[in-house]
Write a protein that holds these residues in place. Structure first.
Motif, PDB file in Angstrom:
ATOM      1  N   ASP A 185       0.810  -1.216   0.000  1.00  0.00           N
ATOM      2  CA  ASP A 185       0.000   0.000   0.000  1.00  0.00           C
ATOM      3  C   ASP A 185       0.848   1.272   0.000  1.00  0.00           C
ATOM      4  O   ASP A 185       0.307   2.363  -0.125  1.00  0.00           O
ATOM      5  N   ARG A 186       2.178   1.107   0.173  1.00  0.00           N
ATOM      6  CA  ARG A 186       3.108   2.223   0.331  1.00  0.00           C
ATOM      7  C   ARG A 186       2.696   3.104   1.502  1.00  0.00           C
ATOM      8  O   ARG A 186       2.587   4.319   1.432  1.00  0.00           O
ATOM      9  N   ARG A 187       2.496   2.438   2.629  1.00  0.00           N
ATOM     10  CA  ARG A 187       2.200   3.087   3.904  1.00  0.00           C
ATOM     11  C   ARG A 187       3.220   2.594   4.928  1.00  0.00           C
ATOM     12  O   ARG A 187       3.989   1.667   4.668  1.00  0.00           O
ATOM     13  N   GLY A 188       3.195   3.178   6.117  1.00  0.00           N
ATOM     14  CA  GLY A 188       4.119   2.778   7.171  1.00  0.00           C
ATOM     15  C   GLY A 188       3.499   1.766   8.107  1.00  0.00           C
ATOM     16  O   GLY A 188       2.275   1.680   8.245  1.00  0.00           O
ATOM     17  N   VAL A 189       4.345   0.988   8.774  1.00  0.00           N
ATOM     18  CA  VAL A 189       3.838  -0.057   9.657  1.00  0.00           C
ATOM     19  C   VAL A 189       3.313   0.513  10.965  1.00  0.00           C
ATOM     20  O   VAL A 189       2.509  -0.115  11.650  1.00  0.00           O
ATOM     21  N   PHE A 190       3.739   1.716  11.349  1.00  0.00           N
ATOM     22  CA  PHE A 190       3.216   2.326  12.565  1.00  0.00           C
ATOM     23  C   PHE A 190       2.143   3.344  12.195  1.00  0.00           C
ATOM     24  O   PHE A 190       2.150   3.916  11.105  1.00  0.00           O
ATOM     25  N   GLY A 191       1.209   3.576  13.111  1.00  0.00           N
ATOM     26  CA  GLY A 191       0.069   4.418  12.806  1.00  0.00           C
ATOM     27  C   GLY A 191      -1.149   3.553  12.538  1.00  0.00           C
ATOM     28  O   GLY A 191      -1.221   2.379  12.923  1.00  0.00           O
ATOM     29  N   ALA A 192      -2.124   4.125  11.830  1.00  0.00           N
ATOM     30  CA  ALA A 192      -3.397   3.437  11.635  1.00  0.00           C
ATOM     31  C   ALA A 192      -3.376   2.421  10.509  1.00  0.00           C
ATOM     32  O   ALA A 192      -4.209   1.517  10.470  1.00  0.00           O
ATOM     33  N   ALA A 193      -2.428   2.536   9.570  1.00  0.00           N
ATOM     34  CA  ALA A 193      -2.461   1.699   8.366  1.00  0.00           C
ATOM     35  C   ALA A 193      -2.491   0.200   8.655  1.00  0.00           C
ATOM     36  O   ALA A 193      -3.292  -0.531   8.057  1.00  0.00           O
ATOM     37  N   PRO A 194      -1.627  -0.333   9.550  1.00  0.00           N
ATOM     38  CA  PRO A 194      -1.651  -1.788   9.770  1.00  0.00           C
ATOM     39  C   PRO A 194      -2.983  -2.290  10.307  1.00  0.00           C
ATOM     40  O   PRO A 194      -3.392  -3.410  10.005  1.00  0.00           O
ATOM     41  N   ARG A 195      -3.668  -1.487  11.103  1.00  0.00           N
ATOM     42  CA  ARG A 195      -4.952  -1.919  11.658  1.00  0.00           C
ATOM     43  C   ARG A 195      -6.017  -2.067  10.585  1.00  0.00           C
ATOM     44  O   ARG A 195      -7.006  -2.772  10.772  1.00  0.00           O
ATOM     45  N   ARG A 196      -5.813  -1.382   9.458  1.00  0.00           N
ATOM     46  CA  ARG A 196      -6.788  -1.484   8.369  1.00  0.00           C
ATOM     47  C   ARG A 196      -6.567  -2.738   7.520  1.00  0.00           C
ATOM     48  O   ARG A 196      -7.349  -3.019   6.617  1.00  0.00           O
ATOM     49  N   VAL A 197      -5.497  -3.455   7.787  1.00  0.00           N
ATOM     50  CA  VAL A 197      -5.231  -4.730   7.106  1.00  0.00           C
ATOM     51  C   VAL A 197      -5.637  -5.850   8.063  1.00  0.00           C
ATOM     52  O   VAL A 197      -4.994  -6.055   9.089  1.00  0.00           O
ATOM     53  N   ALA A 198      -6.692  -6.557   7.735  1.00  0.00           N
ATOM     54  CA  ALA A 198      -7.196  -7.603   8.626  1.00  0.00           C
ATOM     55  C   ALA A 198      -6.607  -8.954   8.254  1.00  0.00           C
ATOM     56  O   ALA A 198      -6.694  -9.384   7.100  1.00  0.00           O
ATOM     57  N   ILE A 199      -5.971  -9.610   9.234  1.00  0.00           N
ATOM     58  CA  ILE A 199      -5.525 -10.993   9.050  1.00  0.00           C
ATOM     59  C   ILE A 199      -6.669 -11.904   9.473  1.00  0.00           C
ATOM     60  O   ILE A 199      -7.034 -11.972  10.643  1.00  0.00           O
ATOM     61  N   LEU A 200      -7.258 -12.601   8.504  1.00  0.00           N
ATOM     62  CA  LEU A 200      -8.382 -13.492   8.769  1.00  0.00           C
ATOM     63  C   LEU A 200      -7.932 -14.915   9.030  1.00  0.00           C
ATOM     64  O   LEU A 200      -8.659 -15.694   9.653  1.00  0.00           O
TER      65      LEU A 200
END
Length: 234
Positions: A185-200
């Protein structure tokens, strides 16, 4: 059993270091840092001197402890790009964009339609190229305790439950999946971005949205690959 109920993931499938692999349209490779100089397939690109002038300028401003890791990742990417594009490896450059994400150039010009992701740890390096946004990440199994200390910032309680309590490779895999997804996504691992990726699911890996993912055991590290069609910024 559905992916979401897999609370005891099995051992991730092993991947052979030092050889290119294809998965889901991506070409990827992982190598042990200590093997780069000795592997015949990599020997032509096994020193800082193999970097272009532009690449050396980037490497020269890095701390000495990071310089070798950075160079090793680029050399592995050059090998893959040379194979994928059928061009000499010494004509390939890997340079950073303004946001730090890498891109491929051949003959000094960016290559359209090829997405690149890199990862390096003190022990391993990995690279992946794909026709769609791609993220690759390595997490050493020995780093699981460090990951657990910050996991609450990245993993939800449900995702933590998937890793169990006594499986360091599972925790490393979950972290690597999040890192690989935000790279795509070209985002950083810290902040809100990782929470928007759900591991199912973790074994096999299943992510929310249109993302496709795979996780392998690469010696003492876990390697995650994420393909994210439509992700990234122009």
């Amino acid at each position: 059993m559905t992916p979401g109920t897999d609370t005891r993931p099995g051992v991730f499938r092993p991947i052979t270091p030092g050889h290119p692999h294809r998965w889901g349209g991506a070409l990827l490779a992982v190598a042990r840092r200590g093997d780069l100089d000795r592997a015949p397939a990599l020997s032509a690109l096994s020193a800082l001197s193999a970097l272009s002038a532009a690449e050396r300028r980037v490497a020269d401003v890095l701390p000495a402890r990071r310089r070798a890791e950075w160079a090793a990742g680029r050399l592995l990417a050059k090998r893959l790009a040379g194979e994928l594009l059928a061009v000499p490896e010494d004509g390939v450059e890997v340079l950073p964009r303004a946001d730090g994400s890498p891109y491929v150039l051949v003959g000094g010009s960016p290559v359209a339609g090829v997405h690149l992701s890199l990862s390096h740890t003190p022990g391993h390096v990995a690279a992946a190229l794909a026709p769609e946004p791609v993220g690759v990440d390595l997490c050493e199994t020995s780093s699981a305790d460090a990951v657990r200390r910050v996991a609450d910032h990245v993993l939800s309680p449900r995702e933590l439950a998937l890793t169990g309590t006594d499986r360091p490779e599972a925790l490393a895999g979950a972290w690597a999946l999040k890192e690989a997804a935000v790279k795509a996504d070209r985002r950083g691992v810290f902040g809100a971005a990782p929470r928007r990726v759900a591991i199912l699911g973790l074994c096999p890996p299943v992510l929310g949205g249109r993302r496709r993912a795979m996780v392998w055991q690469a010696g003492g590290a876990v390697l995650a690959l994420v393909l994210a069609p439509g992700a990234g910024r122009p």
